[in-house]
Write a protein that holds these residues in place. Structure first.
Motif, PDB file in Angstrom:
ATOM      1  N   SER A 179       0.803  -1.233   0.000  1.00  0.00           N
ATOM      2  CA  SER A 179       0.000   0.000   0.000  1.00  0.00           C
ATOM      3  C   SER A 179       0.830   1.275   0.000  1.00  0.00           C
ATOM      4  O   SER A 179       0.273   2.368  -0.030  1.00  0.00           O
ATOM      5  CB  SER A 179      -0.993   0.043   1.176  1.00  0.00           C
ATOM      6  OG  SER A 179      -0.354   0.409   2.399  1.00  0.00           O
ATOM      7  N   HIS A 198      -2.725   4.855   1.507  1.00  0.00           N
ATOM      8  CA  HIS A 198      -3.654   3.788   1.124  1.00  0.00           C
ATOM      9  C   HIS A 198      -3.611   2.662   2.158  1.00  0.00           C
ATOM     10  O   HIS A 198      -2.652   2.551   2.938  1.00  0.00           O
ATOM     11  CB  HIS A 198      -3.298   3.251  -0.259  1.00  0.00           C
ATOM     12  CG  HIS A 198      -3.607   4.206  -1.381  1.00  0.00           C
ATOM     13  ND1 HIS A 198      -4.856   4.286  -1.963  1.00  0.00           N
ATOM     14  CD2 HIS A 198      -2.843   5.128  -2.007  1.00  0.00           C
ATOM     15  CE1 HIS A 198      -4.841   5.209  -2.914  1.00  0.00           C
ATOM     16  NE2 HIS A 198      -3.630   5.735  -2.961  1.00  0.00           N
ATOM     17  N   SER A 199      -4.641   1.818   2.123  1.00  0.00           N
ATOM     18  CA  SER A 199      -4.695   0.688   3.046  1.00  0.00           C
ATOM     19  C   SER A 199      -4.524  -0.655   2.341  1.00  0.00           C
ATOM     20  O   SER A 199      -4.364  -1.682   2.998  1.00  0.00           O
ATOM     21  CB  SER A 199      -6.026   0.693   3.806  1.00  0.00           C
ATOM     22  OG  SER A 199      -7.119   0.579   2.910  1.00  0.00           O
ATOM     23  N   LYS A 200      -4.562  -0.634   1.007  1.00  0.00           N
ATOM     24  CA  LYS A 200      -4.335  -1.858   0.225  1.00  0.00           C
ATOM     25  C   LYS A 200      -3.395  -1.526  -0.934  1.00  0.00           C
ATOM     26  O   LYS A 200      -2.988  -0.381  -1.107  1.00  0.00           O
ATOM     27  CB  LYS A 200      -5.665  -2.429  -0.284  1.00  0.00           C
ATOM     28  CG  LYS A 200      -6.631  -2.837   0.842  1.00  0.00           C
ATOM     29  CD  LYS A 200      -7.865  -3.517   0.310  1.00  0.00           C
ATOM     30  CE  LYS A 200      -8.847  -3.847   1.441  1.00  0.00           C
ATOM     31  NZ  LYS A 200      -8.262  -4.783   2.410  1.00  0.00           N
ATOM     32  N   ASP A 220      -8.109  -0.338  -2.318  1.00  0.00           N
ATOM     33  CA  ASP A 220      -9.029   0.116  -1.274  1.00  0.00           C
ATOM     34  C   ASP A 220     -10.089   1.078  -1.826  1.00  0.00           C
ATOM     35  O   ASP A 220     -10.853   1.663  -1.055  1.00  0.00           O
ATOM     36  CB  ASP A 220      -8.263   0.799  -0.138  1.00  0.00           C
ATOM     37  CG  ASP A 220      -7.374   1.946  -0.626  1.00  0.00           C
ATOM     38  OD1 ASP A 220      -7.390   2.247  -1.843  1.00  0.00           O
ATOM     39  OD2 ASP A 220      -6.642   2.524   0.200  1.00  0.00           O
ATOM     40  N   SER A 221     -10.127   1.259  -3.151  1.00  0.00           N
ATOM     41  CA  SER A 221     -11.084   2.161  -3.826  1.00  0.00           C
ATOM     42  C   SER A 221     -10.918   3.603  -3.385  1.00  0.00           C
ATOM     43  O   SER A 221     -11.860   4.388  -3.416  1.00  0.00           O
ATOM     44  CB  SER A 221     -12.539   1.711  -3.590  1.00  0.00           C
ATOM     45  OG  SER A 221     -12.748   0.430  -4.129  1.00  0.00           O
ATOM     46  N   GLN A 222      -9.699   3.969  -3.011  1.00  0.00           N
ATOM     47  CA  GLN A 222      -9.406   5.329  -2.574  1.00  0.00           C
ATOM     48  C   GLN A 222      -8.532   6.047  -3.599  1.00  0.00           C
ATOM     49  O   GLN A 222      -7.667   5.437  -4.226  1.00  0.00           O
ATOM     50  CB  GLN A 222      -8.687   5.300  -1.221  1.00  0.00           C
ATOM     51  CG  GLN A 222      -8.481   6.671  -0.612  1.00  0.00           C
ATOM     52  CD  GLN A 222      -7.815   6.623   0.749  1.00  0.00           C
ATOM     53  OE1 GLN A 222      -7.923   7.554   1.535  1.00  0.00           O
ATOM     54  NE2 GLN A 222      -7.112   5.540   1.043  1.00  0.00           N
ATOM     55  N   PHE A 238     -12.700   8.422  -1.210  1.00  0.00           N
ATOM     56  CA  PHE A 238     -13.095   7.107  -1.696  1.00  0.00           C
ATOM     57  C   PHE A 238     -14.010   7.257  -2.911  1.00  0.00           C
ATOM     58  O   PHE A 238     -14.743   8.243  -3.035  1.00  0.00           O
ATOM     59  CB  PHE A 238     -13.815   6.312  -0.602  1.00  0.00           C
ATOM     60  CG  PHE A 238     -12.882   5.770   0.452  1.00  0.00           C
ATOM     61  CD1 PHE A 238     -12.192   4.590   0.256  1.00  0.00           C
ATOM     62  CD2 PHE A 238     -12.692   6.474   1.632  1.00  0.00           C
ATOM     63  CE1 PHE A 238     -11.330   4.101   1.221  1.00  0.00           C
ATOM     64  CE2 PHE A 238     -11.832   5.998   2.607  1.00  0.00           C
ATOM     65  CZ  PHE A 238     -11.140   4.807   2.400  1.00  0.00           C
ATOM     66  N   ILE A 246     -17.486  -1.641  -0.753  1.00  0.00           N
ATOM     67  CA  ILE A 246     -16.167  -1.356  -1.302  1.00  0.00           C
ATOM     68  C   ILE A 246     -15.599  -2.620  -1.929  1.00  0.00           C
ATOM     69  O   ILE A 246     -15.458  -3.655  -1.286  1.00  0.00           O
ATOM     70  CB  ILE A 246     -15.218  -0.832  -0.210  1.00  0.00           C
ATOM     71  CG1 ILE A 246     -15.727   0.514   0.316  1.00  0.00           C
ATOM     72  CG2 ILE A 246     -13.813  -0.689  -0.728  1.00  0.00           C
ATOM     73  CD1 ILE A 246     -15.742   1.614  -0.718  1.00  0.00           C
ATOM     74  N   GLN A 248     -12.531  -4.700  -3.989  1.00  0.00           N
ATOM     75  CA  GLN A 248     -11.084  -4.675  -4.131  1.00  0.00           C
ATOM     76  C   GLN A 248     -10.674  -4.766  -5.600  1.00  0.00           C
ATOM     77  O   GLN A 248      -9.606  -5.265  -5.930  1.00  0.00           O
ATOM     78  CB  GLN A 248     -10.443  -5.803  -3.318  1.00  0.00           C
ATOM     79  CG  GLN A 248     -10.551  -5.591  -1.820  1.00  0.00           C
ATOM     80  CD  GLN A 248      -9.639  -6.516  -1.046  1.00  0.00           C
ATOM     81  OE1 GLN A 248      -8.554  -6.865  -1.484  1.00  0.00           O
ATOM     82  NE2 GLN A 248     -10.092  -6.921   0.125  1.00  0.00           N
TER      83      GLN A 248
END
Length: 405
Positions: A179, A198-200, A220-222, A238, A246, A248
């Motif tokens: 991420s 980001h988280s992913k 993370d769709s961000q 987001f 959400i 992936q």
């Protein structure tokens, strides 16, 4: 994908937009037969698998592909009587370039889960160098000599997206599967900055030279916007996934030629964002009965958007209002036997000079180049002409468009 039509999906209206008037819209053109457009499957004898990445060189005479089994393919069009300019075209077959040494340009794959590894590359502005990875160490290739010069940055973490800094070919932004985003100086061989937000894993990166920002997207769709001066995060948001949890799914980003708006591509939507406020201006959402979106890209003049779907359909939108003006069905370019094997486009690439030419990288390793018929010149049927002018034109002008088509 018969339910695709110009009214499908949802649109977030833009300020001052004229109301939709069918008399002012391009009439949707449906291409179901190979005689309705020009298409060419590029020659290939290397037994490659799924095409993961695809790009035209900036000179417009080559197409570079990276397959999921880590092999690179380069096709080059030669100038001749049928192709005087020597540019990529669907009417003349190119030559598959192979190194004289017989050693293919192949990425390092010494990585436990190679089958699930992300393959990606970036091409330098002068078409001379490619930085590429397939889950292992990153490779720097000389595209003229078709050979690897060096490797660097062994995983973990593995790289998932690469883009060159527009102002400096020695600096790249690398999205990672942990991420983070690494700002890496290739010549010095060092990480200059690590961006965390980001988280992913990172799935898309795009620079705006005019705004001095980097836009990133993740699983993370961000969406995040970073200043290239100091590498500080300016804002994040987001995706607006209407009525959906959400997902992936990979989210891709690409700047419009005006460098202030950018395209966002997700399996459940195509959207146009304004960068300064990170505001969604336009959004197109497939119907529930439609296949998910696999990829999309702007044409070279940013007037069109070429979008591919998991049922092998390709739809062409006007970029200004996300109005679907042309739909190419798999029966137009896949043989009947192949079309039943769930083969579909994975990636779409646009020609750098011809706004009506694009290429598809397929899940079976094939690459197809498309152009409208010479007699038509463009995709779709324009609005009727009235008093010497197109009746109303598109429902809204293309974002940042300058001049006429």
């Amino acid at each position: 994908m018969a339910s695709h039509n110009e009214d499908a999906g949802n649109v977030i209206p833009q300020l001052n937009e004229e109301p939709n008037d069918e008399s002012k819209m391009w009439r949707l053109t449906k291409i179901r037969d190979s005689l309705q457009c020009q298409s060419l499957k590029l020659p290939e004898n290397l037994g490659v698998t799924k095409i993961s990445s695809l790009i035209y060189t900036s000179s417009g005479n080559c197409i570079l592909a990276l397959a999921s089994n880590a092999i690179h393919l380069l096709w080059k069009w030669q100038g001749n009587e049928r192709n005087s300019r020597g540019k990529a075209t669907a009417s003349v077959s190119p030559q598959l370039c192979q190194p004289s040494s017989g050693i293919l340009m192949t990425n390092d794959v010494h990585e436990p889960n190679h089958v699930e590894a992300v393959s990606c590359f970036a091409l330098s502005k002068n078409d001379g160098y490619v930085i590429s990875t397939s889950g292992g160490r990153m490779s720097l290739f000389n595209l003229v000599a078709l050979k690897r010069l060096t490797t660097f940055m062994p995983p973990p973490p593995a790289a998932t997206y690469i883009v060159f800094l527009p102002q400096d070919n020695n600096i790249i932004a690398i999205g990672m599967d942990d991420s983070t985003i690494q700002i890496y100086h290739v010549r010095l061989g060092e990480v200059k900055s690590t961006l965390k937000g980001h988280s992913k894993r990172i799935t898309g990166l795009a620079f705006s030279r005019m705004l001095n920002v980097l836009v990133s997207s993740g699983a993370d769709s961000q969406l995040c916007v970073w200043s290239t001066v100091g590498w500080e995060m300016q804002r994040a948001k987001f995706l607006q996934l209407r009525g959906q949890s959400i997902s992936q799914s990979d989210t891709r980003v690409q700047f419009h030629q005006d460098q202030t708006h950018f395209l966002v591509v997700h399996e459940a939507q195509i959207a146009v964002y304004e960068t300064a406020k990170l505001e969604c201006l336009k959004q197109w959402v497939p119907r529930e009965s439609d296949a998910p979106i696999s990829h999309a890209t702007y044409s070279c003049d940013s007037q069109l958007i070429y979008a591919s779907f998991l049922d092998a359909t390709v739809c062409i939108f006007t970029a200004g209002n996300l109005h679907m003006q042309c739909c190419i069905y798999p029966s137009a370019y896949l043989s009947p036997g192949i079309s039943n094997l769930n083969i579909h486009p994975v990636v779409v690439a646009a020609h750098p000079e011809d706004p009506n030419q694009f290429a598809l990288g397929m899940s079976d390793g094939g690459v197809h180049v498309f152009e409208p018929l010479e007699s038509e010149g463009k995709w779709g049927v324009p609005p009727p002409v009235e008093n010497g002018f197109a009746k109303g034109g598109p429902a809204s002008p293309a974002i940042g468009a300058s001049g006429s088509d």
